[in-house]
Each structure stands twice: as C-alpha cells, then as structure tokens.
Design an enzyme around this catalytic site. Structure first.
Site, short mmCIF file in Angstrom:
data_model
loop_
_atom_site.label_atom_id
_atom_site.label_comp_id
_atom_site.label_asym_id
_atom_site.label_seq_id
_atom_site.Cartn_x
_atom_site.Cartn_y
_atom_site.Cartn_z
N GLU A 36 28.98 35.81 40.89
CA GLU A 36 30.42 36.09 40.78
C GLU A 36 31.26 34.83 40.63
OE1 GLU A 36 28.50 39.60 42.66
OE2 GLU A 36 28.43 37.43 43.03
N PHE A 46 32.81 41.44 46.77
CA PHE A 46 32.38 40.18 46.15
C PHE A 46 33.49 39.57 45.30
CE2 PHE A 46 28.27 42.73 46.16
CZ PHE A 46 27.91 42.27 47.42
N ASP A 52 26.97 52.82 51.96
CA ASP A 52 26.48 51.46 51.72
C ASP A 52 26.74 50.55 52.92
OD1 ASP A 52 25.59 52.17 49.27
OD2 ASP A 52 27.17 51.17 48.13
#
Length: 316
Positions: free
Chosen positions: A63, A88, A122
């Site tokens: 990223e 992110f 998640d």
C-alpha cells in the site's frame, strides 16, 4: 414517494457502487487510473482492470508503494484512485499520503472498501474504526462516506472532478438503498432527509438507514425530527450543523470511533458556537471482534432502539 416513505428492501454494498462508477469514469476519461493493492476482486475494481488494463496498476500487497505511485501519476496530470481496504488505506499508508499527496496538494484519491465494522467476521484487525479521523486531521484532505449505492456513485463522480486529495470510504456488506439514481449530491453539503423542530439527528454512511428508521418511529410518537445525511465530514457542512444546533438537541450516528469522526466534528462546531446539547452514537472507543455486523453494531449501541432511547432522554 418521499425518502421518509420509501421502503428499504433493496440492499447493495457501496464498494459495488465504487466499482461500477470508477469503470464508467475510466471509460469517459483516460486520465483516470486505478492503483490496486492486489485485492481488485474484493474492492470491486476487477472489471476496471479487465476492461481498461492501460489505466490499471497492481502494485501487489504494498500500500505504501501504491500511495507513492499514485502521487507520481498525479504530477503528470493523471487522476489516480488508490484502492484497498480502509484499515490499510488509512493507517499503513498514512505517512505517504500525508507527505506525498496532502503536503504538496496533489490530486490523489484514496478509495477504500471494508470501512468501519462492516468487515464483521474478519475481526478487529480488518475493521477500520479510526480511518476517517486519521484523514480528517490532515490538511488539504476531503473525507467522504456515501450512505447507499446511488449516493456513493454520485460522490465518487464528484470526487473525480474536484482537485486535491479525497478519502472515500465504502462498506463491505450490503446496506439498504435509500436514494434513487436521480438524486443529486454535493461534496461538503449535507443532504436533508426530514425537517423537524424538536430534535436533530445527523448520520453518515451505513448508519443513515438506522437514523431514518428511528426518525420514522419518533415521528409516529409525535416527535418532530430534523434528519441529515452528512456524507462529507471534512469539510463539515457548518451551516447545516448550525441549523441543527438551533433545534437545541442533537444526536450524531456513525460507524466509526466516536473520537475524531462525525460526532467530534459536530461537537467542535457546537463548542465554538456555545449552544445545543449533543449526544454521540458510534463505536465506543474500542476495537471490534469477529462477529456478525449487526451484533457489532449492537455492542456499540449503534441501533434504532438506542437512537430512540437517546432521543427520549434528550427530550426530558
């Protein structure tokens, strides 16, 4: 049919809205690029990659490199959209966006899926609860979260047209469709969904439909509610907040930490004006966990029931 009367049976994820709109925009403007961090399928840019390969760059799981490449593209007149997960896109590459996009005021867009608690199962590591706050504190940055499929498409379209860094946040899961495709939106201007004089509610993103349902129920109880969709939290629509403060009692609702998000932005205006009572509903300054999305909202009081209870407490 007014929005207050509309049924909310149809659901779509706002990440799908981004995928559809960015492909449309890319076909119309060859200067629009997508810089992916190897998750095009999840972030819904896979069709862009397939149909416009010359305008697509996949940097892999990197990223920070994506941010640098996007900044480089922007210096050549391109309009890059960095696409990754919100956790992110806001934290891992925050320094690069600050130094390479915000500081030199480059035309870089950060388009992030999986915002707030919507990654659900998640777990806390993938739930971005502080992302809008991170970017709200950076000079030159605009911070946006659409509340449904159609508002998100319109806001992505506008983000491509304005110059400068923009953070766009999307949901992983499906949320109710509130608007129709002809509804108009303006970055930096709140959308008024209902007029009222007893209480004001300001919500954004995936919590707007909850605020809408709470408003309907409160109105049935005889409470007159002003309801705003504050899709842009930076720049905050100060005039719209001032109108709510004139009502006197105000609730903010967000799928974000109550620190430095929508609630904080509204409280800053209230403190500067020295008027109004504000109650913040949102993530209670705690990490999420692996659980169904609705359960995570419940654990943080981001529910229709809590909005109504908070409203009744303010009205005493």
């Amino acid at each position: 049919m007014s929005i207050m009367e509309k049924t909310l049976d149809i659901k779509k994820a706002t990440r799908a809205a981004f995928g559809d709109e960015i492909l449309k925009l890319g076909k119309e403007n060859k200067d629009i690029y997508v810089v992916d961090a190897d998750i095009a399928k999840s972030c819904k840019t896979i069709n862009f990659a397939k149909e416009l390969p010359d305008q697509h760059i996949n940097v892999g799981i990197a990223e920070q490199n994506a941010a640098g490449i996007a900044a480089g593209l922007a210096t050549t007149g391109k309009i890059p959209f960095v696409s990754t997960y919100a956790v992110f896109g806001s934290l891992r590459m925050a320094e690069q966006i600050r130094q390479e996009a915000c500081y030199p005021m480059l035309n870089v867009k950060i388009a992030c899926s999986h915002g707030g608690l919507t990654p659900a199962n998640d777990g806390g590591s993938h739930q971005a609860i502080e992302d809008m706050g991170v970017y709200r504190s950076m000079p030159n940055m605009t911070v946006i979260m659409g509340s449904d499929y159609y508002s998100t498409r319109k806001l992505v379209e506008q983000a491509a047209k304005i110059y400068g860094p923009v953070y766009l946040r999307f949901t992983r899961g499906d949320i109710p469709v509130i608007y129709d495709e002809n509804e108009e939106f303006t970055i930096g201007k709140a959308k008024k969904l209902n007029e009222g004089k007893d209480l004001a509610i300001i919500a954004n993103g995936d919590t707007v439909h909850l605020a809408l349902e709470a408003t309907r129920l409160l109105e049935k109880e005889g409470v007159s509610v002003k309801l705003l969709d504050m899709h842009t939290i930076k720049p905050i629509d100060r005039e719209a907040v001032l109108e709510c403060l004139e009502v006197g009692r105000l609730i903010t609702v967000e799928d974000h930490n109550i620190l430095n998000g929508l609630g904080s932005a509204v409280c800053e205006v209230a403190a500067e004006e020295g008027k109004g009572k504000v109650r913040r509903i949102g993530v209670q300054d705690q990490f999420g966990e692996s659980a169904p999305y609705e359960k995570l909202l419940e654990l943080n009081g981001i529910t229709v029931e809590n909005i109504i209870n908070t409203a009744n407490e303010l009205l005493i």
